[in-house]
Design a protein around this motif. Structure first.
Motif, PDB file in Angstrom:
ATOM      1  N   CYS A  33       0.844  -1.201   0.000  1.00 42.22           N
ATOM      2  CA  CYS A  33       0.000   0.000   0.000  1.00 42.22           C
ATOM      3  C   CYS A  33       0.878   1.249   0.000  1.00 42.22           C
ATOM      4  O   CYS A  33       0.593   2.216  -0.714  1.00 42.22           O
ATOM      5  CB  CYS A  33      -0.932  -0.018   1.209  1.00 42.22           C
ATOM      6  SG  CYS A  33      -2.044   1.409   1.291  1.00 42.22           S
ATOM      7  N   THR A  79       0.859   3.995  -2.950  1.00 40.77           N
ATOM      8  CA  THR A  79       0.530   5.389  -2.646  1.00 40.77           C
ATOM      9  C   THR A  79       1.597   6.340  -3.169  1.00 40.77           C
ATOM     10  O   THR A  79       1.285   7.442  -3.633  1.00 40.77           O
ATOM     11  CB  THR A  79       0.383   5.576  -1.118  1.00 40.77           C
ATOM     12  OG1 THR A  79      -0.678   4.734  -0.646  1.00 40.77           O
ATOM     13  CG2 THR A  79       0.071   7.027  -0.774  1.00 40.77           C
ATOM     14  N   HIS A  80       2.855   5.910  -3.114  1.00 40.29           N
ATOM     15  CA  HIS A  80       3.959   6.757  -3.559  1.00 40.29           C
ATOM     16  C   HIS A  80       4.380   6.472  -5.002  1.00 40.29           C
ATOM     17  O   HIS A  80       5.438   6.920  -5.441  1.00 40.29           O
ATOM     18  CB  HIS A  80       5.159   6.584  -2.618  1.00 40.29           C
ATOM     19  CG  HIS A  80       4.928   7.165  -1.262  1.00 40.29           C
ATOM     20  ND1 HIS A  80       4.177   6.529  -0.295  1.00 40.29           N
ATOM     21  CD2 HIS A  80       5.331   8.350  -0.712  1.00 40.29           C
ATOM     22  CE1 HIS A  80       4.141   7.285   0.794  1.00 40.29           C
ATOM     23  NE2 HIS A  80       4.819   8.382   0.568  1.00 40.29           N
TER      24      HIS A  80
END
Length: 397
Positions: A324, A328-329
């Protein structure tokens, strides 16, 4: 570097300009002690100079860049760096010309440091629009190197190779840029690793090691050894990997360098893959503690992943949390690499369901990487025309 021309005040602008430029040169060369000395001299001169908004902003930009250098070399000053960043944000949209280039260039470097890759590449592209205001050819090479670095990290191989070629072409025209050329070679080798040419990457790292020893650059000696250890781990030569990595770690720990977490992670990874879980656990604990102390979210996620797949059973939430974080990055290269490894671990355990889940993660990551490569013909033509050179070719994990 191009000079910023100052209005004449109590101190002649030539003196302040030269001192600012000297300071920036020391920063770019990671000469921390020299940079600190020049920073103090600059601040004294600034206090005696007639106020000039452009000069004040230029000084503020260099102060921010100085804090990034200290953060990289000594893994400290994080609060000072954050404060400098927030102060500069107030000027966004109010800057033109050469200062506009430096503003977005430094913002991109800071975002890359935080692994905010989308923001970083956006800032770099914005900086590129103002690069023509900078006359200094070496500064162009600095920018091209940073573009090569972030595109390498995003696994955009074509662009990484193109920009690193442009940087090396400039550095090669001048004397005393061995450090920069070595960094470019790391990027070149990193792209070879992504192309699965491990032997080619090893040859380059052996070359950088030899050059670094010859010119007595200890940081580059152990950076080369770190990178060699990563490649040996990739090809399954765990003993050589361990030997290179432990030598690199001993140096980085002594210097309190920013590469400590990365080196400890790779040591834990090597030992886990070879089945020495006691040793892997030792490096994991040490590395996670350092990452936590430095609030390094990237390596906390990577250490959590390592723990879940090798050092404990049933900690599936740690794996999902790590992926995750990567998602996200926009760290699709890490999703692809670690997704395959996790899938293989579960396959060998006979857990077909979880194995399939992470193979799907690999496929999705590959799709995202390919999307990033799908640019218009106009953009490609513009890139090639502006560089007027062919393609030639930093570390992993």
């Amino acid at each position: 570097m191009q000079q910023v021309f100052l209005n004449k005040g109590k101190i002649p602008y030539e003196i302040v300009t030269k001192k600012l430029n000297d300071w920036y040169t020391a920063i770019k060369n990671n000469l921390d002690m020299e940079a600190v000395r020049l920073k103090n001299e600059v601040e004294e001169l600034m206090g005696r100079m007639e106020k000039n908004p452009d000069v004040i902003l230029y000084h503020q930009l260099l102060d921010f860049r100085h804090e990034m250098m200290i953060s990289y070399l000594q893994s400290k000053n994080e609060q000072e760096l954050k404060n400098a960043y927030e102060a500069l944000q107030e000027h966004q949209g109010q800057i033109k010309g050469m200062l506009d280039y430096y503003f977005f260039f430094f913002m991109g470097m800071y975002d890359f440091k935080r692994k905010e890759l989308v923001s970083a590449i956006s800032s770099y592209r914005r900086a590129e629009q103002s690069l023509n205001y900078v006359d200094d050819e070496i500064e162009h090479a600095e920018f091209y190197y940073k573009m090569a670095e972030i595109y390498y990290y995003m696994k955009q191989t074509y662009f990484s190779l193109n920009y690193v070629k442009r940087a090396m072409r400039i550095y090669g025209k001048y004397k005393n840029y061995e450090d920069r050329i070595l960094r470019c070679k790391y990027i070149t080798a990193g792209n070879l690793i992504d192309s699965l040419d491990y032997n080619g990457a090893l040859e380059i790292f052996k070359e950088t090691l030899e050059i670094s020893r010859k010119i007595n650059r200890q940081l580059h000696v152990y950076t080369s050894m770190l990178n060699m250890g990563i490649v040996y781990n990739q090809i399954g030569d765990f003993q050589r990997a361990y030997e290179c990595l432990i030598d690199a770690y001993n140096y980085f720990e002594k210097e309190n360098h920013a590469c400590i977490e990365k080196t400890l992670f790779n040591l834990a990874h090597v030992q886990a893959r070879r089945g020495d879980l006691k040793s892997a656990g030792y490096f994991y604990e040490k590395g996670y503690s350092v990452a936590e102390e430095r609030d390094n979210s990237e390596y906390k996620a990577k250490f959590d992943l390592l723990k879940a797949i090798y050092l404990t059973d049933g900690c599936y939430n740690l794996i999902d949390n790590s992926f995750c974080f990567f998602s996200t990055h926009k760290m699709y290269g890490d999703i692809e690499e670690f997704g395959f490894e996790v899938a293989e671990v579960f396959r060998k355990k006979g857990d077909a369901e979880r194995s399939s889940k992470y193979y799907r993660q690999v496929i999705l990551a590959k799709n995202e990487i390919q999307k990033g490569e799908m640019i218009s013909e106009t953009q490609v033509d513009s890139l090639v025309t502006s560089s007027n050179v062919g393609i030639e070719y930093s570390g992993s994990k």
